[in-house]
Enzyme design. Structure first.
Site, PDB file in Angstrom:
ATOM      1  N   THR A  72      26.845  46.499 126.996  1.00 15.22           N
ATOM      2  CA  THR A  72      25.832  45.797 127.791  1.00 15.22           C
ATOM      3  C   THR A  72      24.456  45.851 127.132  1.00 15.22           C
ATOM      4  O   THR A  72      24.188  46.659 126.238  1.00 15.22           O
ATOM      5  CB  THR A  72      25.712  46.394 129.210  1.00 15.22           C
ATOM      6  N   TYR A  73      23.592  44.971 127.623  1.00 14.79           N
ATOM      7  CA  TYR A  73      22.224  44.833 127.117  1.00 14.79           C
ATOM      8  C   TYR A  73      21.311  45.036 128.313  1.00 14.79           C
ATOM      9  O   TYR A  73      21.380  44.284 129.289  1.00 14.79           O
ATOM     10  CB  TYR A  73      22.064  43.415 126.567  1.00 14.79           C
ATOM     11  N   ALA A 125      21.825  30.746 130.680  1.00 11.55           N
ATOM     12  CA  ALA A 125      22.749  31.283 129.678  1.00 11.55           C
ATOM     13  C   ALA A 125      23.255  30.185 128.751  1.00 11.55           C
ATOM     14  O   ALA A 125      23.472  30.433 127.551  1.00 11.55           O
ATOM     15  CB  ALA A 125      23.925  31.955 130.385  1.00 11.55           C
ATOM     16  N   HIS A 141      27.600  33.528 142.362  1.00 12.88           N
ATOM     17  CA  HIS A 141      26.384  34.178 141.883  1.00 12.88           C
ATOM     18  C   HIS A 141      25.392  34.222 143.039  1.00 12.88           C
ATOM     19  O   HIS A 141      25.256  33.239 143.768  1.00 12.88           O
ATOM     20  CB  HIS A 141      25.815  33.380 140.703  1.00 12.88           C
ATOM     21  N   GLU A 150      34.304  47.567 129.090  1.00 15.94           N
ATOM     22  CA  GLU A 150      32.843  47.439 128.990  1.00 15.94           C
ATOM     23  C   GLU A 150      32.216  48.821 128.978  1.00 15.94           C
ATOM     24  O   GLU A 150      32.583  49.696 129.778  1.00 15.94           O
ATOM     25  CB  GLU A 150      32.283  46.654 130.180  1.00 15.94           C
ATOM     26  N   GLY A 190      20.742  37.063 132.400  1.00 17.53           N
ATOM     27  CA  GLY A 190      20.089  38.306 132.818  1.00 17.53           C
ATOM     28  C   GLY A 190      19.502  38.147 134.204  1.00 17.53           C
ATOM     29  O   GLY A 190      19.392  37.035 134.731  1.00 17.53           O
ATOM     30  N   ASP A 250      27.726  27.340 140.446  1.00 16.32           N
ATOM     31  CA  ASP A 250      28.316  28.238 139.449  1.00 16.32           C
ATOM     32  C   ASP A 250      29.292  27.495 138.540  1.00 16.32           C
ATOM     33  O   ASP A 250      29.370  27.750 137.338  1.00 16.32           O
ATOM     34  CB  ASP A 250      29.058  29.390 140.136  1.00 16.32           C
ATOM     35  N   LYS A 276      28.025  25.913 130.152  1.00 12.99           N
ATOM     36  CA  LYS A 276      28.200  26.953 129.115  1.00 12.99           C
ATOM     37  C   LYS A 276      29.352  26.577 128.186  1.00 12.99           C
ATOM     38  O   LYS A 276      29.269  26.766 126.978  1.00 12.99           O
ATOM     39  CB  LYS A 276      28.414  28.322 129.784  1.00 12.99           C
TER      40      LYS A 276
HETATM   41  P1  FAD Z   1      23.474  31.429 134.176  1.00 12.85           P
HETATM   42  O1  FAD Z   1      24.786  30.885 133.727  1.00 12.85           O
HETATM   43  O2  FAD Z   1      22.252  30.909 133.505  1.00 12.85           O
HETATM   44  O3  FAD Z   1      23.350  31.173 135.749  1.00 12.85           O
HETATM   45  C1  FAD Z   1      22.232  31.668 136.484  1.00 12.85           C
HETATM   46  C2  FAD Z   1      22.056  30.867 137.778  1.00 12.85           C
HETATM   47  O4  FAD Z   1      21.674  29.532 137.470  1.00 12.85           O
HETATM   48  C3  FAD Z   1      23.337  30.781 138.603  1.00 12.85           C
HETATM   49  O5  FAD Z   1      22.990  30.807 139.963  1.00 12.85           O
HETATM   50  C4  FAD Z   1      23.905  29.451 138.216  1.00 12.85           C
HETATM   51  O6  FAD Z   1      24.727  28.927 139.230  1.00 12.85           O
HETATM   52  C5  FAD Z   1      22.631  28.609 137.972  1.00 12.85           C
HETATM   53  N1  FAD Z   1      22.870  27.591 136.932  1.00 12.85           N
HETATM   54  C6  FAD Z   1      22.917  27.806 135.596  1.00 12.85           C
HETATM   55  N2  FAD Z   1      23.207  26.663 134.940  1.00 12.85           N
HETATM   56  C7  FAD Z   1      23.375  25.699 135.901  1.00 12.85           C
HETATM   57  C8  FAD Z   1      23.707  24.301 135.863  1.00 12.85           C
HETATM   58  N3  FAD Z   1      23.913  23.654 134.712  1.00 12.85           N
HETATM   59  N4  FAD Z   1      23.801  23.634 137.049  1.00 12.85           N
HETATM   60  C9  FAD Z   1      23.582  24.277 138.226  1.00 12.85           C
HETATM   61  N5  FAD Z   1      23.261  25.586 138.325  1.00 12.85           N
HETATM   62  C10 FAD Z   1      23.153  26.286 137.172  1.00 12.85           C
HETATM   63  N6  FAD Z   1      23.039  41.490 132.927  1.00 12.85           N
HETATM   64  C11 FAD Z   1      22.290  42.182 132.039  1.00 12.85           C
HETATM   65  O7  FAD Z   1      21.063  42.265 132.190  1.00 12.85           O
HETATM   66  N7  FAD Z   1      22.871  42.796 130.954  1.00 12.85           N
HETATM   67  C12 FAD Z   1      24.204  42.747 130.716  1.00 12.85           C
HETATM   68  O8  FAD Z   1      24.699  43.307 129.727  1.00 12.85           O
HETATM   69  C13 FAD Z   1      25.034  42.035 131.654  1.00 12.85           C
HETATM   70  N8  FAD Z   1      26.370  41.933 131.465  1.00 12.85           N
HETATM   71  C14 FAD Z   1      27.129  41.169 132.317  1.00 12.85           C
HETATM   72  C15 FAD Z   1      28.489  41.013 132.067  1.00 12.85           C
HETATM   73  C16 FAD Z   1      29.290  40.238 132.908  1.00 12.85           C
HETATM   74  C17 FAD Z   1      30.764  40.065 132.601  1.00 12.85           C
HETATM   75  C18 FAD Z   1      28.701  39.597 134.047  1.00 12.85           C
HETATM   76  C19 FAD Z   1      29.543  38.759 134.967  1.00 12.85           C
HETATM   77  C20 FAD Z   1      27.343  39.755 134.310  1.00 12.85           C
HETATM   78  C21 FAD Z   1      26.538  40.519 133.448  1.00 12.85           C
HETATM   79  N9  FAD Z   1      25.164  40.677 133.655  1.00 12.85           N
HETATM   80  C22 FAD Z   1      24.391  41.392 132.759  1.00 12.85           C
HETATM   81  C23 FAD Z   1      24.520  40.083 134.842  1.00 12.85           C
HETATM   82  C24 FAD Z   1      23.982  38.644 134.595  1.00 12.85           C
HETATM   83  O9  FAD Z   1      22.965  38.664 133.626  1.00 12.85           O
HETATM   84  C25 FAD Z   1      23.446  38.135 135.935  1.00 12.85           C
HETATM   85  O10 FAD Z   1      24.498  37.979 136.854  1.00 12.85           O
HETATM   86  C26 FAD Z   1      22.574  36.891 135.885  1.00 12.85           C
HETATM   87  O11 FAD Z   1      21.892  36.768 137.134  1.00 12.85           O
HETATM   88  C27 FAD Z   1      23.340  35.584 135.679  1.00 12.85           C
HETATM   89  O12 FAD Z   1      23.681  35.452 134.378  1.00 12.85           O
HETATM   90  P2  FAD Z   1      24.496  34.170 133.848  1.00 12.85           P
HETATM   91  O13 FAD Z   1      24.688  34.395 132.414  1.00 12.85           O
HETATM   92  O14 FAD Z   1      25.664  33.866 134.670  1.00 12.85           O
HETATM   93  O15 FAD Z   1      23.383  33.011 134.093  1.00 12.85           O
END
Ligand code: FAD
Length: 341
Positions: free
Chosen positions: A58-59, A137, A178, A27, A118, A191, A198
């Protein structure tokens, strides 16, 4: 007894066709200054030299790096043979603005994305979707699939391009949970539901947040499989050589750094000793998850190649970059496993 020598694994330098070797990927984040751009390109070349499976970019929060992320991804495509993955978040953008960003990346030839929600902006108490934007996401995964389907539906040539070069979408997973309200068990449950959502939305694989205890990764894998999550879950690992950086990572991700590791790093006599201690710890984590079935390693580089390559070299997955000497601190034979007499 002599220290155990880790078994050699089929490594990157055995070629991309090496049978069933674990994947290796890195990364990077987009550079902020012209000087950093030049420095980063040296890092890119050193990382690319070990022929990783991909490099992700990253973004920044609120889409603040939209242009620089795109520029780095474009350069990776144009000037290296490495597959780039563009991170994308839902923060600070309406749905239609996200469609535009996705179209821009697709126009550049990007075919692989890491779809993320994010984090809320610094200072904000909790996550709120942008007005007219996406909440999760999984919705971004759906949007990526929708935009691609619309492009493929627009002409036979686009359909053929899409069929020949399929869109691939990665998502995030969290071995230590998370951050959020509730007990660890409640957070783990949420999570896993998020990861399942997803996968159902069309995610092809997941990459984990940093973790320090291999058991948290293997527990996540076990619980995910029990719930019907079948996509590969790639282990995100960090070279644990810099105590200051580890504390910053803790602050940003909420993943606590083990106190004993921090103490050993801070007690090291000099830089070489600190690297030896830190690399030993991260190589042990990487080997443990590979032995437990991780499909590969995704190394958080912090835009520095030396420790990232030393970590991979220490697992036996690559020899030194062809244009540089083997890192003496990383050679598996020179590193006694922790706890060895
Ligand atoms: P989601 O999957 O939407 O989850 C967010 C929250 O909502 C979690 O608590 C989850 O448990 C809950 N949730 C979602 N869907 C459900 C469901 N169906 N049922 C129950 N609960 C649910 N951030 C940046 O800004 N830029 C980056 O480039 C970046 N790169 C990353 C790369 C990696 C490998 C990782 C692990 C993280 C990265 N992050 C980045 C951080 C990330 O954006 C944050 O951790 C963010 O808070 C969560 O993103 P997510 O995509 O997991 O969100």
């Amino acid at each position: 007894m002599p220290p155990a020598v880790p078994a050699r694994r089929p490594g990157l330098t055995h070629g991309p066709a090496a049978i069933d070797r674990p994947t290796v990927s890195f990364e990077l984040f987009p550079p902020r200054t012209p000087e950093a751009t030049a420095q980063l390109w040296t890092t890119v070349q050193r990382l690319a030299a070990v022929r990783p499976d991909f490099i992700s970019v990253t973004y920044g929060a609120s889409g603040s790096t939209r242009a620089t992320t795109r520029e780095l991804v474009r350069r990776l495509l144009a000037e290296t043979s490495v597959l780039p993955i563009a991170h994308l978040t839902c923060v600070g953008a309406t749905r239609s603005e996200l469609v535009t960003v996705i179209e821009e990346f697709l126009d550049e030839g990007v075919r692989t994305f890491l779809a993320l929600r994010g984090d809320p902006p610094v200072g904000a108490a909790d996550w709120r979707p942008h007005p007219g934007g996406l909440s999760r996401a999984s919705e971004l995964v759906e949007l990526l699939r929708e935009v691609e389907a619309a492009r493929c539906g627009s002409s036979a040539s686009q359909a053929l391009r899409g069929a020949a070069h399929k869109l691939s979408v990665a998502v995030a997973a969290f071995p230590t949970g998370h951050p959020g309200p509730g007990s660890p068990a409640e957070r783990r449950g949420r999570d896993l539901q998020a990861l399942l959502a997803k996968q159902r939305a069309g995610a092809d694989f997941a990459i984990t947040q940093v973790f320090f205890d291999p058991a948290t990764y293997t527990d996540l894998l076990r619980d995910a499989r029990a719930l019907g999550i079948t996509i590969p879950i790639l282990a995100g690992v960090i070279p644990t050589t810099d105590p200051g950086r580890l504390l910053r990572v803790e602050e940003l991700t909420g993943v606590p750094v083990p106190a004993d590791l921090l103490a050993r790093l801070l007690a090291a006599d000099d830089e070489d000793e600190r690297r030896r201690v830190g690399l030993r710890a991260s190589i042990d984590v990487a080997n443990a998850v590979l032995d437990a079935g991780a499909p590969g390693l995704h190394v958080y580089t912090f835009n520095r190649h030396r420790d990232a390559l030393a970590l991979v070299e220490g697992t036996g997955l690559c020899d030194a970059a062809p244009d540089g000497p083997s890192d003496p601190i990383a050679r598996p034979h020179d590193l006694e496993p922790q706890g060895a007499p």
